[in-house]
Design an enzyme around this catalytic site. Structure first.
Site, PDB file in Angstrom:
ATOM      1  N   LYS A  43      38.847  56.954  46.864  1.00  0.00           N
ATOM      2  CA  LYS A  43      39.503  57.337  45.607  1.00  0.00           C
ATOM      3  C   LYS A  43      39.388  58.834  45.352  1.00  0.00           C
ATOM      4  CE  LYS A  43      39.525  53.075  42.888  1.00  0.00           C
ATOM      5  NZ  LYS A  43      39.077  52.429  41.640  1.00  0.00           N
TER       6      LYS A  43
ATOM      7  N   LYS B  48      48.725  45.590  51.716  1.00  0.00           N
ATOM      8  CA  LYS B  48      48.514  44.665  50.608  1.00  0.00           C
ATOM      9  C   LYS B  48      49.342  45.099  49.394  1.00  0.00           C
ATOM     10  CE  LYS B  48      44.648  45.372  47.495  1.00  0.00           C
ATOM     11  NZ  LYS B  48      44.694  44.660  46.232  1.00  0.00           N
TER      12      LYS B  48
ATOM     13  N   LYS C 249      48.862  47.342  42.653  1.00  0.00           N
ATOM     14  CA  LYS C 249      49.319  48.108  41.490  1.00  0.00           C
ATOM     15  C   LYS C 249      49.384  49.590  41.807  1.00  0.00           C
ATOM     16  CE  LYS C 249      46.179  45.845  38.504  1.00  0.00           C
ATOM     17  NZ  LYS C 249      45.041  46.328  39.262  1.00  0.00           N
TER      18      LYS C 249
HETATM   19  P1  ADP Z   1      45.361  46.244  42.726  1.00  0.00           P
HETATM   20  O1  ADP Z   1      45.294  46.658  44.159  1.00  0.00           O
HETATM   21  O2  ADP Z   1      46.680  45.716  42.334  1.00  0.00           O
HETATM   22  O3  ADP Z   1      44.853  47.331  41.791  1.00  0.00           O
HETATM   23  P2  ADP Z   1      42.826  45.056  42.310  1.00  0.00           P
HETATM   24  O4  ADP Z   1      42.164  45.807  43.389  1.00  0.00           O
HETATM   25  O5  ADP Z   1      42.586  45.497  40.892  1.00  0.00           O
HETATM   26  O6  ADP Z   1      44.389  45.013  42.570  1.00  0.00           O
HETATM   27  O7  ADP Z   1      42.476  43.535  42.481  1.00  0.00           O
HETATM   28  C1  ADP Z   1      42.179  42.670  41.424  1.00  0.00           C
HETATM   29  C2  ADP Z   1      42.096  41.279  41.976  1.00  0.00           C
HETATM   30  O8  ADP Z   1      43.384  40.853  42.460  1.00  0.00           O
HETATM   31  C3  ADP Z   1      41.135  41.112  43.150  1.00  0.00           C
HETATM   32  O9  ADP Z   1      40.361  39.952  42.923  1.00  0.00           O
HETATM   33  C4  ADP Z   1      41.998  40.925  44.366  1.00  0.00           C
HETATM   34  O10 ADP Z   1      41.453  40.045  45.285  1.00  0.00           O
HETATM   35  C5  ADP Z   1      43.294  40.370  43.803  1.00  0.00           C
HETATM   36  N1  ADP Z   1      44.400  40.938  44.561  1.00  0.00           N
HETATM   37  C6  ADP Z   1      44.883  42.183  44.422  1.00  0.00           C
HETATM   38  N2  ADP Z   1      45.897  42.401  45.270  1.00  0.00           N
HETATM   39  C7  ADP Z   1      46.064  41.245  45.963  1.00  0.00           C
HETATM   40  C8  ADP Z   1      46.969  40.834  46.994  1.00  0.00           C
HETATM   41  N3  ADP Z   1      47.896  41.669  47.458  1.00  0.00           N
HETATM   42  N4  ADP Z   1      46.884  39.585  47.463  1.00  0.00           N
HETATM   43  C9  ADP Z   1      45.954  38.729  46.995  1.00  0.00           C
HETATM   44  N5  ADP Z   1      45.064  39.050  46.030  1.00  0.00           N
HETATM   45  C10 ADP Z   1      45.109  40.299  45.507  1.00  0.00           C
HETATM   46 NA    NA Z   2      42.791  48.575  41.949  1.00  0.00          NA
END
Ligand code: ADP
Ligand code: NA
Length: 330
Positions: A114, A197, A200
């Site tokens: 980050k 993946k 957000k």
């Molecule tokens: P983002 O990458 O959207 O910011 P986070 O890192 O905040 O997501 O993840 C929050 C939760 O959502 C975690 O428990 C994670 O396992 C799940 N999650 C996030 N992206 C995915 C994805 N592409 N597929 C499955 N689960 C996800």
């Molecule tokens: Na995140």
């Protein structure tokens, strides 16, 4: 309650959750809330470790909470609260700062990632100590179970180390938690870059299905999803990541096996699969979107629910904080 305690948090870092959050986190938590005394926290103190617009942060905090409820987190069953409404998080984080080694904190790989994105000089000390605040979040509620994604495993390990160290130095105070990384949960990939993946924080939104997007926006994104040139509908993550991702989403949201979806679309074009997927996604997300809008239309009621949950969270958290202060002579 005699149920084991679960803690999980979500940053209010965007206007809408993405489909991966919904599948990988929210729908899992909705099931888990039956078997656990669950604390779900909108971690706005974590969000400010990177620059935030204040008015936007207020709105996103409410929107995130509303999406939890809309997706099925029941405020009568679970404690769904906002982190900054429970001052013990910041207080315990300070104490834990003093038992964390500088080298130990420096080994957290998420900070490296980050801070590189922001430029080393722009990154805040808060971003560096982020995992210590996360440890405080978890330890305050004596959580045994912490459902997180793989990327958070290292932070839960740190939490375990800090709890164990504190307990051996000052006497048994904390429950040592365990990361619960959902095994069977499907990973959802970006529609435009189906080897990455869905997230957000993706640089462009074209490959992102957002829970709160209007139906026509989501439809456009699905119809434009990257596939491949061989034209055959079958599941092969390596050779056909785009089509496989569409099949995965279809399967998870419809509750059908991938094989049954492949059978239905065998011999047909990608356009047909995408059209079918548009319907399946809309059927799942429309109720969440509509319920979120209803909740946001009555912010006073939403704030009342959150305040009530904060009361319960404060009660539990302050009990732990008092034990910590007693143990260390504060
Ligand atoms: P983002 O990458 O959207 O910011 P986070 O890192 O905040 O997501 O993840 C929050 C939760 O959502 C975690 O428990 C994670 O396992 C799940 N999650 C996030 N992206 C995915 C994805 N592409 N597929 C499955 N689960 C996800
Ligand atoms: Na995140």
């Amino acid at each position: 309650s005699s149920k084991p305690v679960l803690f999980s948090g979500m940053q209010p870092s965007s206007d809408s959750l993405q489909l991966g959050n919904y599948i990988g986190a929210l729908s899992q938590w909705t099931k888990m809330q039956e078997d656990y005394d669950a604390f779900f926290c909108v971690v706005n103190l974590h969000a400010i470790t990177v620059p935030q617009d204040p008015a936007e942060l207020v709105a996103r905090t409410r929107r995130t909470a509303a999406q939890y409820i809309a997706a099925g987190i029941d405020p009568e069953k679970s404690t769904l609260f906002v982190q900054s409404q429970v001052p013990a998080h910041a207080e315990l984080a300070w104490v834990l700062n003093t038992v964390t080694g500088f080298g130990e904190a420096s080994r957290m790989t998420q900070f490296k990632d980050k801070s590189q994105k922001q430029g080393a000089d722009a990154a805040s000390v808060g971003l560096f100590t982020y995992p210590i605040l996360m440890a405080a979040d978890i330890l305050l509620y004596r959580a045994e179970s912490v459902p997180v994604g793989e990327d958070q495993r290292q932070h839960v390990e740190l939490t375990r180390d800090l709890a164990t160290r504190f307990n051996s130095r000052f006497g048994d105070t904390f429950v040592v938690p365990e990361a619960q990384i959902p095994k069977g949960t499907a990973k959802i990939y970006d529609l435009q870059e189906p080897t990455a993946k869905m997230s957000k924080s993706a640089e462009t939104e074209a490959g992102l299905i957002k829970v709160l997007d209007p139906a026509n926006v989501t439809k456009k994104k699905i119809m434009r999803a990257v596939t491949d040139a061989d034209g055959e509908i079958r599941f092969d993550r390596e050779a056909k990541p785009g089509v496989s991702n569409l099949l995965t989403i279809y399967s998870v949201l419809s509750g059908r096996t991938i094989d049954s979806v492949v059978d239905e679309y065998a011999g047909r074009g990608y356009g047909d699969l995408k059209k079918g997927l548009v319907e399946v996604v809309e059927e799942s997300l429309a109720p969440v979107r509509n319920r979120t809008e209803e909740l946001l239309a009555d912010p006073a009621e939403l704030d009342r629910l959150l305040a009530k949950a904060a009361d319960r969270a404060n009660e539990v958290a302050n009990r732990t904080l008092t034990a910590v202060y007693d143990a260390i002579g504060l």
